[in-house]
Design a protein around this motif. Sequence first.
Motif, PDB file in Angstrom:
ATOM      1  N   TYR A   1       4.034  -6.934   7.008  1.00  0.00           N
ATOM      2  CA  TYR A   1       5.320  -6.284   7.285  1.00  0.00           C
ATOM      3  C   TYR A   1       5.206  -4.804   6.934  1.00  0.00           C
ATOM      4  O   TYR A   1       4.360  -4.416   6.108  1.00  0.00           O
ATOM      5  CB  TYR A   1       6.421  -6.962   6.451  1.00  0.00           C
ATOM      6  N   GLN A   2       6.037  -4.018   7.560  1.00  0.00           N
ATOM      7  CA  GLN A   2       6.062  -2.583   7.265  1.00  0.00           C
ATOM      8  C   GLN A   2       7.255  -2.302   6.359  1.00  0.00           C
ATOM      9  O   GLN A   2       8.397  -2.261   6.778  1.00  0.00           O
ATOM     10  CB  GLN A   2       6.176  -1.761   8.557  1.00  0.00           C
ATOM     11  N   CYS A   3       6.948  -2.121   5.069  1.00  0.00           N
ATOM     12  CA  CYS A   3       8.006  -1.839   4.112  1.00  0.00           C
ATOM     13  C   CYS A   3       8.379  -0.360   4.131  1.00  0.00           C
ATOM     14  O   CYS A   3       7.675   0.469   4.700  1.00  0.00           O
ATOM     15  CB  CYS A   3       7.542  -2.236   2.693  1.00  0.00           C
ATOM     16  N   ASP A   4       9.466  -0.088   3.484  1.00  0.00           N
ATOM     17  CA  ASP A   4       9.932   1.294   3.394  1.00  0.00           C
ATOM     18  C   ASP A   4       9.259   1.957   2.190  1.00  0.00           C
ATOM     19  O   ASP A   4       9.578   1.635   1.038  1.00  0.00           O
ATOM     20  CB  ASP A   4      11.447   1.316   3.230  1.00  0.00           C
ATOM     21  N   PRO A   5       8.333   2.887   2.433  1.00  0.00           N
ATOM     22  CA  PRO A   5       7.638   3.486   1.269  1.00  0.00           C
ATOM     23  C   PRO A   5       8.536   4.423   0.473  1.00  0.00           C
ATOM     24  O   PRO A   5       8.214   4.756  -0.671  1.00  0.00           O
ATOM     25  CB  PRO A   5       6.485   4.268   1.919  1.00  0.00           C
TER      26      PRO A   5
ATOM     27  N   LYS B   1       0.837  -1.191   0.000  1.00  0.00           N
ATOM     28  CA  LYS B   1       0.000   0.000   0.000  1.00  0.00           C
ATOM     29  C   LYS B   1       0.880   1.252   0.000  1.00  0.00           C
ATOM     30  O   LYS B   1       2.062   1.189   0.310  1.00  0.00           O
ATOM     31  CB  LYS B   1      -0.925  -0.007   1.211  1.00  0.00           C
ATOM     32  N   PRO B   2       0.292   2.406  -0.326  1.00  0.00           N
ATOM     33  CA  PRO B   2       1.114   3.634  -0.383  1.00  0.00           C
ATOM     34  C   PRO B   2       1.796   3.996   0.940  1.00  0.00           C
ATOM     35  O   PRO B   2       2.851   4.634   0.941  1.00  0.00           O
ATOM     36  CB  PRO B   2       0.103   4.702  -0.806  1.00  0.00           C
ATOM     37  N   ASP B   3       1.197   3.638   2.095  1.00  0.00           N
ATOM     38  CA  ASP B   3       1.813   3.985   3.392  1.00  0.00           C
ATOM     39  C   ASP B   3       2.916   3.022   3.799  1.00  0.00           C
ATOM     40  O   ASP B   3       3.498   3.152   4.877  1.00  0.00           O
ATOM     41  CB  ASP B   3       0.749   4.040   4.477  1.00  0.00           C
ATOM     42  N   GLY B   4       3.234   2.042   2.971  1.00  0.00           N
ATOM     43  CA  GLY B   4       4.288   1.082   3.273  1.00  0.00           C
ATOM     44  C   GLY B   4       3.803  -0.225   3.846  1.00  0.00           C
ATOM     45  O   GLY B   4       4.601  -1.162   3.985  1.00  0.00           O
ATOM     46  N   SER B   5       2.536  -0.332   4.232  1.00  0.00           N
ATOM     47  CA  SER B   5       2.009  -1.604   4.724  1.00  0.00           C
ATOM     48  C   SER B   5       1.993  -2.607   3.574  1.00  0.00           C
ATOM     49  O   SER B   5       1.461  -2.334   2.497  1.00  0.00           O
ATOM     50  CB  SER B   5       0.582  -1.413   5.276  1.00  0.00           C
ATOM     51  N   CYS B   6       2.551  -3.775   3.818  1.00  0.00           N
ATOM     52  CA  CYS B   6       2.677  -4.750   2.739  1.00  0.00           C
ATOM     53  C   CYS B   6       2.586  -6.162   3.311  1.00  0.00           C
ATOM     54  O   CYS B   6       2.612  -6.373   4.534  1.00  0.00           O
ATOM     55  CB  CYS B   6       3.987  -4.565   1.985  1.00  0.00           C
ATOM     56  N   ARG B   7       2.486  -7.088   2.392  1.00  0.00           N
ATOM     57  CA  ARG B   7       2.506  -8.509   2.747  1.00  0.00           C
ATOM     58  C   ARG B   7       3.684  -9.123   2.008  1.00  0.00           C
ATOM     59  O   ARG B   7       3.832  -8.946   0.804  1.00  0.00           O
ATOM     60  CB  ARG B   7       1.206  -9.201   2.373  1.00  0.00           C
TER      61      ARG B   7
ATOM     62  N   TRP C   1      10.341  -6.020  -4.159  1.00  0.00           N
ATOM     63  CA  TRP C   1      11.442  -6.548  -3.332  1.00  0.00           C
ATOM     64  C   TRP C   1      11.656  -5.636  -2.118  1.00  0.00           C
ATOM     65  O   TRP C   1      11.524  -4.414  -2.187  1.00  0.00           O
ATOM     66  CB  TRP C   1      12.733  -6.606  -4.154  1.00  0.00           C
ATOM     67  N   GLU C   2      12.007  -6.272  -0.994  1.00  0.00           N
ATOM     68  CA  GLU C   2      12.333  -5.566   0.240  1.00  0.00           C
ATOM     69  C   GLU C   2      13.278  -6.454   1.044  1.00  0.00           C
ATOM     70  O   GLU C   2      13.418  -7.663   0.756  1.00  0.00           O
ATOM     71  CB  GLU C   2      11.053  -5.257   1.043  1.00  0.00           C
ATOM     72  N   SER C   3      13.960  -5.854   1.992  1.00  0.00           N
ATOM     73  CA  SER C   3      14.832  -6.638   2.867  1.00  0.00           C
ATOM     74  C   SER C   3      14.336  -6.504   4.294  1.00  0.00           C
ATOM     75  O   SER C   3      13.737  -5.487   4.683  1.00  0.00           O
ATOM     76  CB  SER C   3      16.286  -6.149   2.762  1.00  0.00           C
ATOM     77  N   GLY C   4      14.592  -7.520   5.112  1.00  0.00           N
ATOM     78  CA  GLY C   4      14.172  -7.519   6.508  1.00  0.00           C
ATOM     79  C   GLY C   4      15.123  -8.347   7.342  1.00  0.00           C
ATOM     80  O   GLY C   4      16.151  -8.853   6.849  1.00  0.00           O
ATOM     81  N   PHE C   5      14.793  -8.480   8.625  1.00  0.00           N
ATOM     82  CA  PHE C   5      15.631  -9.232   9.566  1.00  0.00           C
ATOM     83  C   PHE C   5      14.825 -10.388  10.133  1.00  0.00           C
ATOM     84  O   PHE C   5      13.693 -10.208  10.602  1.00  0.00           O
ATOM     85  CB  PHE C   5      16.122  -8.322  10.697  1.00  0.00           C
ATOM     86  N   MET C   6      15.436 -11.564  10.090  1.00  0.00           N
ATOM     87  CA  MET C   6      14.806 -12.771  10.608  1.00  0.00           C
ATOM     88  C   MET C   6      15.526 -13.202  11.881  1.00  0.00           C
ATOM     89  O   MET C   6      16.764 -13.192  11.959  1.00  0.00           O
ATOM     90  CB  MET C   6      14.882 -13.895   9.562  1.00  0.00           C
TER      91      MET C   6
END
Length: 348
Positions: free
Chosen positions: A67-71, A45-51, A90-95
Amino acid sequence: MRHVPFFRWVLTLGFVLFACSVGLYAAGSDLPEARQIDLTVLDEKPDGSCRVRWIDPYQKRAREASYQCDPGRSALLKAPQYSDSRGYGWESGFMLTEGPDRGNLEDLTAESDLGYADVFLLLGVLLVALGLIGGNLRALPRVLGVEARLIRRATRLSEAAEWAAEDYEQAVVAVREAGRHGVLSQASDAGPDARLVTALWLLREAGPRARETAALGRKLTSQLHGLLDDAAPAAGVRSMLHAGPRARGHAAQAVAELRLLLTDAELNGLPERFAQTSVDLLRGQDGDLAALAAATDFAQDPSPYRQLLVQLTLPEPAVVPARTTCPHRGRRRRRRPRLPFGTSRRGR
């Protein structure tokens, strides 16, 4: 009343809290270890909310979660511009890699609570800033009261006045000592008479105002000694900072009196007058030339020498200083050693 270093203790406490914060950060936190992984953005979504979707190596399967992506990331990493035939981004995160939640994504938005290290750091920075600003503001009035240049001028004037008075006293003592063993006559070419004539010639060369200048020098020296002792804290920043309120009050009053004395002395030309008197009274350092000049002058006109000798045998009027020794003065000034007549003074 003695100075209480309040802001110094505030600054010390701030540094202690800052050190505690650094120690807690160095010791590490209780957060589990995590590693960065690639995430496939299925929907955003535009606010960065994503799946997103990622591969869980511990459960050995693909997992999906919110997950909260970087918009603000580049548009090339978002769908449909991202080079993925399936139209994903594509996005990166921490597991998380340890604990019961290993394999899950680390929720960075949940880490908003402040820990002890953060609290100590904030308090330490605030106290350090308060100590530095408050201490400087408190020390500013004391630093503004420093009058080092005025103190140096007053010290030089006091030394010049003291030297002129001592030089005249030495010349008078030399005349009286020589007068005990000799008399003035038309033939004073050797022995005690030559010494007496030379001593009188020296005072004649200094001029009729030498006696008055010496009296002024004694009076001014007495005044300046007490004022300089009271104004000692104002001679430098360090001494002013270590002085108490009472000492600073006495120093401010003494500085004001010194300024008036210096102004009056400079308007009347006293520094130059003291220096010239000392120079005139030091002409007897070369004994042979002084004795020759004295004998020649005495042979031409001996009457002024006899009159001067009579004047010097009379007691001098006592000079009452305008300012007595201050009762709260705590230092003793260094006095210059008295030299015998005819010897040179080094360092003048």
